[in-house]
Design a protein around this motif. Structure first.
Motif, PDB file in Angstrom:
ATOM      1  N   ALA A  64       0.824  -1.200   0.000  1.00  0.00           N
ATOM      2  CA  ALA A  64       0.000   0.000   0.000  1.00  0.00           C
ATOM      3  C   ALA A  64       0.855   1.247   0.000  1.00  0.00           C
ATOM      4  O   ALA A  64       0.572   2.224  -0.684  1.00  0.00           O
ATOM      5  CB  ALA A  64      -0.929  -0.005   1.210  1.00  0.00           C
ATOM      6  N   ALA A  65       1.945   1.231   0.766  1.00  0.00           N
ATOM      7  CA  ALA A  65       2.815   2.400   0.806  1.00  0.00           C
ATOM      8  C   ALA A  65       3.510   2.624  -0.525  1.00  0.00           C
ATOM      9  O   ALA A  65       3.753   3.746  -0.932  1.00  0.00           O
ATOM     10  CB  ALA A  65       3.860   2.218   1.911  1.00  0.00           C
ATOM     11  N   GLN A  66       3.799   1.569  -1.241  1.00  0.00           N
ATOM     12  CA  GLN A  66       4.460   1.696  -2.526  1.00  0.00           C
ATOM     13  C   GLN A  66       3.517   2.141  -3.630  1.00  0.00           C
ATOM     14  O   GLN A  66       3.950   2.603  -4.662  1.00  0.00           O
ATOM     15  CB  GLN A  66       5.082   0.354  -2.920  1.00  0.00           C
ATOM     16  N   ALA A  67       2.201   1.995  -3.415  1.00  0.00           N
ATOM     17  CA  ALA A  67       1.253   2.176  -4.504  1.00  0.00           C
ATOM     18  C   ALA A  67       1.067   3.632  -4.908  1.00  0.00           C
ATOM     19  O   ALA A  67       0.626   3.914  -6.000  1.00  0.00           O
ATOM     20  CB  ALA A  67      -0.105   1.573  -4.119  1.00  0.00           C
ATOM     21  N   LEU A  68       1.374   4.571  -4.012  1.00  0.00           N
ATOM     22  CA  LEU A  68       1.133   5.967  -4.338  1.00  0.00           C
ATOM     23  C   LEU A  68       2.126   6.473  -5.375  1.00  0.00           C
ATOM     24  O   LEU A  68       3.327   6.371  -5.182  1.00  0.00           O
ATOM     25  CB  LEU A  68       1.244   6.841  -3.087  1.00  0.00           C
ATOM     26  N   PRO A  69       1.654   7.045  -6.484  1.00  0.00           N
ATOM     27  CA  PRO A  69       2.573   7.666  -7.443  1.00  0.00           C
ATOM     28  C   PRO A  69       3.195   8.911  -6.828  1.00  0.00           C
ATOM     29  O   PRO A  69       2.577   9.601  -6.032  1.00  0.00           O
ATOM     30  CB  PRO A  69       1.671   8.014  -8.627  1.00  0.00           C
ATOM     31  N   ILE A  70       4.418   9.198  -7.204  1.00  0.00           N
ATOM     32  CA  ILE A  70       5.153  10.296  -6.598  1.00  0.00           C
ATOM     33  C   ILE A  70       4.935  11.584  -7.383  1.00  0.00           C
ATOM     34  O   ILE A  70       4.931  11.585  -8.609  1.00  0.00           O
ATOM     35  CB  ILE A  70       6.656   9.962  -6.544  1.00  0.00           C
ATOM     36  N   CYS A  71       4.770  12.675  -6.658  1.00  0.00           N
ATOM     37  CA  CYS A  71       4.629  13.989  -7.284  1.00  0.00           C
ATOM     38  C   CYS A  71       5.389  14.999  -6.454  1.00  0.00           C
ATOM     39  O   CYS A  71       5.019  15.289  -5.318  1.00  0.00           O
ATOM     40  CB  CYS A  71       3.161  14.381  -7.397  1.00  0.00           C
ATOM     41  N   GLU A  72       6.470  15.543  -6.997  1.00  0.00           N
ATOM     42  CA  GLU A  72       7.315  16.484  -6.284  1.00  0.00           C
ATOM     43  C   GLU A  72       7.201  17.905  -6.827  1.00  0.00           C
ATOM     44  O   GLU A  72       8.051  18.748  -6.548  1.00  0.00           O
ATOM     45  CB  GLU A  72       8.775  16.007  -6.342  1.00  0.00           C
ATOM     46  N   LEU A  73       6.164  18.188  -7.609  1.00  0.00           N
ATOM     47  CA  LEU A  73       5.965  19.544  -8.115  1.00  0.00           C
ATOM     48  C   LEU A  73       5.663  20.495  -6.966  1.00  0.00           C
ATOM     49  O   LEU A  73       4.949  20.141  -6.022  1.00  0.00           O
ATOM     50  CB  LEU A  73       4.810  19.572  -9.111  1.00  0.00           C
ATOM     51  N   SER A  82      15.991  35.180  -7.138  1.00  0.00           N
ATOM     52  CA  SER A  82      16.418  34.362  -8.278  1.00  0.00           C
ATOM     53  C   SER A  82      15.636  33.067  -8.279  1.00  0.00           C
ATOM     54  O   SER A  82      14.952  32.732  -7.302  1.00  0.00           O
ATOM     55  CB  SER A  82      17.928  34.067  -8.199  1.00  0.00           C
ATOM     56  N   LEU A  83      15.742  32.333  -9.361  1.00  0.00           N
ATOM     57  CA  LEU A  83      15.093  31.033  -9.454  1.00  0.00           C
ATOM     58  C   LEU A  83      15.882  30.012  -8.636  1.00  0.00           C
ATOM     59  O   LEU A  83      17.117  30.044  -8.605  1.00  0.00           O
ATOM     60  CB  LEU A  83      15.012  30.587 -10.913  1.00  0.00           C
ATOM     61  N   ASP A  84      15.172  29.102  -8.002  1.00  0.00           N
ATOM     62  CA  ASP A  84      15.807  28.055  -7.205  1.00  0.00           C
ATOM     63  C   ASP A  84      16.279  26.948  -8.139  1.00  0.00           C
ATOM     64  O   ASP A  84      15.451  26.241  -8.729  1.00  0.00           O
ATOM     65  CB  ASP A  84      14.809  27.508  -6.183  1.00  0.00           C
ATOM     66  N   PRO A  85      17.592  26.739  -8.280  1.00  0.00           N
ATOM     67  CA  PRO A  85      18.089  25.704  -9.196  1.00  0.00           C
ATOM     68  C   PRO A  85      17.769  24.293  -8.727  1.00  0.00           C
ATOM     69  O   PRO A  85      17.840  23.356  -9.519  1.00  0.00           O
ATOM     70  CB  PRO A  85      19.604  25.952  -9.209  1.00  0.00           C
ATOM     71  N   ALA A  86      17.410  24.140  -7.446  1.00  0.00           N
ATOM     72  CA  ALA A  86      17.004  22.824  -6.962  1.00  0.00           C
ATOM     73  C   ALA A  86      15.583  22.481  -7.394  1.00  0.00           C
ATOM     74  O   ALA A  86      15.173  21.315  -7.338  1.00  0.00           O
ATOM     75  CB  ALA A  86      17.107  22.770  -5.433  1.00  0.00           C
ATOM     76  N   VAL A  87      14.844  23.488  -7.845  1.00  0.00           N
ATOM     77  CA  VAL A  87      13.449  23.295  -8.272  1.00  0.00           C
ATOM     78  C   VAL A  87      13.317  23.400  -9.790  1.00  0.00           C
ATOM     79  O   VAL A  87      12.657  22.573 -10.432  1.00  0.00           O
ATOM     80  CB  VAL A  87      12.527  24.327  -7.592  1.00  0.00           C
ATOM     81  N   TRP A  88      13.955  24.412 -10.380  1.00  0.00           N
ATOM     82  CA  TRP A  88      13.715  24.739 -11.777  1.00  0.00           C
ATOM     83  C   TRP A  88      14.910  24.403 -12.662  1.00  0.00           C
ATOM     84  O   TRP A  88      16.056  24.549 -12.247  1.00  0.00           O
ATOM     85  CB  TRP A  88      13.402  26.221 -11.925  1.00  0.00           C
TER      86      TRP A  88
END
Length: 301
Positions: A64-73, A82-88
């Motif tokens: 069940a824990a593995q079933a969730l699709p990942i979304c890091e947006l 400035s823009l965050d290079p870790a994000v964009w």
């Protein structure tokens, strides 16, 4: 790969229970939006109550824990220095455009009179600012992205919008552009050079809307495009399974007509993400005991 996740736990029982009684109940594990059941769990105890139960401990299965699709947006109001290079990640195959923030806005700028197109068509030469949805890997996670543009395409084939991509040559455009006479809403997929246009609609008002929305839902990557003039009332343009293993989502600017080439800058007020669950990696497949009860109703309402 095991991930912890934000889950809604809905427990159902035939009737009220006594304090710490062991009962024949079933708990469904759902994603944060309650859209789908991703597993089940067995409760070890309940507090008393008629119709309302307090879950003390639930054992969550690894599957069940593995079933969730990942979304890091993540959302960005573009109010930093400035823009965050870790994000964009700014991507510009021509190497002639810029991405910058200032005055609480993002600007994606294509200079004029360059003599080359910056179009996202059979090859993607549109300057774009992208976020990874799953650390560079694909994800079928649900999400909604809203972008407000303060810029207005006014010359033929100036364009701005949201880009959903699997790779350099597999992507979907959710955008508005000017065709030389009026404003157009455009929704299309490009896959290894083959193009599929889902919608190419002249807008009744002839005015470019400032708000665009892209909504992905379901394992089939059903994607819907909507636009709005006020950020409240949205008009649907089209909805279709896009058939992409989505790895990136972001904003793009484009310019096709090199004969009439004044350049173009897309200016965005924000990039907002909702309905996107971001699990954190963990090595434990079991949920920790809660220190305070969490109440749920038998109907899950």
């Amino acid at each position: 790969r095991i991930h912890s996740a934000v889950l809604r736990i809905e427990c159902h029982s035939p009737g009220p229970t006594s304090k710490m009684a062991t009962i024949n109940a079933r708990c469904a594990l759902r994603d944060a939006n309650r859209r789908s059941e991703v597993g089940s769990a067995t409760p070890t105890g309940f507090l008393s109550g008629l119709g309302v139960f307090a879950l003390l401990l639930v054992n969550v299965t690894t599957a069940a824990a593995q079933a969730l699709p990942i979304c890091e947006l993540v959302s960005d109001e573009f109010d930093g220095a400035s823009l965050d290079p870790a994000v964009w990640d700014f991507q510009d195959t021509r190497g002639l455009s810029t991405a910058s923030v200032g005055s609480d806005r993002l600007t994606l700028a294509i200079p004029g009179n360059l003599g080359v197109d910056h179009d996202a068509w059979t090859e993607n030469h549109a300057p774009r600012l992208m976020q990874s949805i799953n650390g560079g890997a694909a994800s079928s996670a649900d999400f909604t992205v809203d972008v407000q543009f303060n810029s207005t395409p006014s010359v033929r084939f100036q364009m701005q919008g949201i880009l959903i991509a699997e790779s350099f040559d597999r992507f979907v455009r959710v955008e508005t552009y000017h065709d030389g006479s009026t404003a157009v809403a455009f929704f299309a997929k490009i896959y290894d050079g083959a193009t599929t246009v889902f919608a190419n609609v002249a807008l009744p008002s002839g005015i470019i809307p400032g708000h665009l929305r892209a909504v992905q839902a379901g394992a089939s990557n059903q994607l819907e495009m909507l636009y709005s003039y006020d950020g409240v009332n949205y008009t649907p343009v089209g909805s279709t399974p896009i058939g992409l293993a989505v790895t990136e989502v972001g904003l793009h600017v484009g310019l096709l007509d090199i004969a009439e080439d004044p350049g173009f800058s897309a200016v965005a007020e924000y990039f907002r993400v909702t309905g996107c669950t971001s699990p954190t990696p963990t090595t434990s497949p079991t949920a920790s005991p809660t220190t305070s009860p969490t109440t749920t109703s038998p109907t899950g309402s």
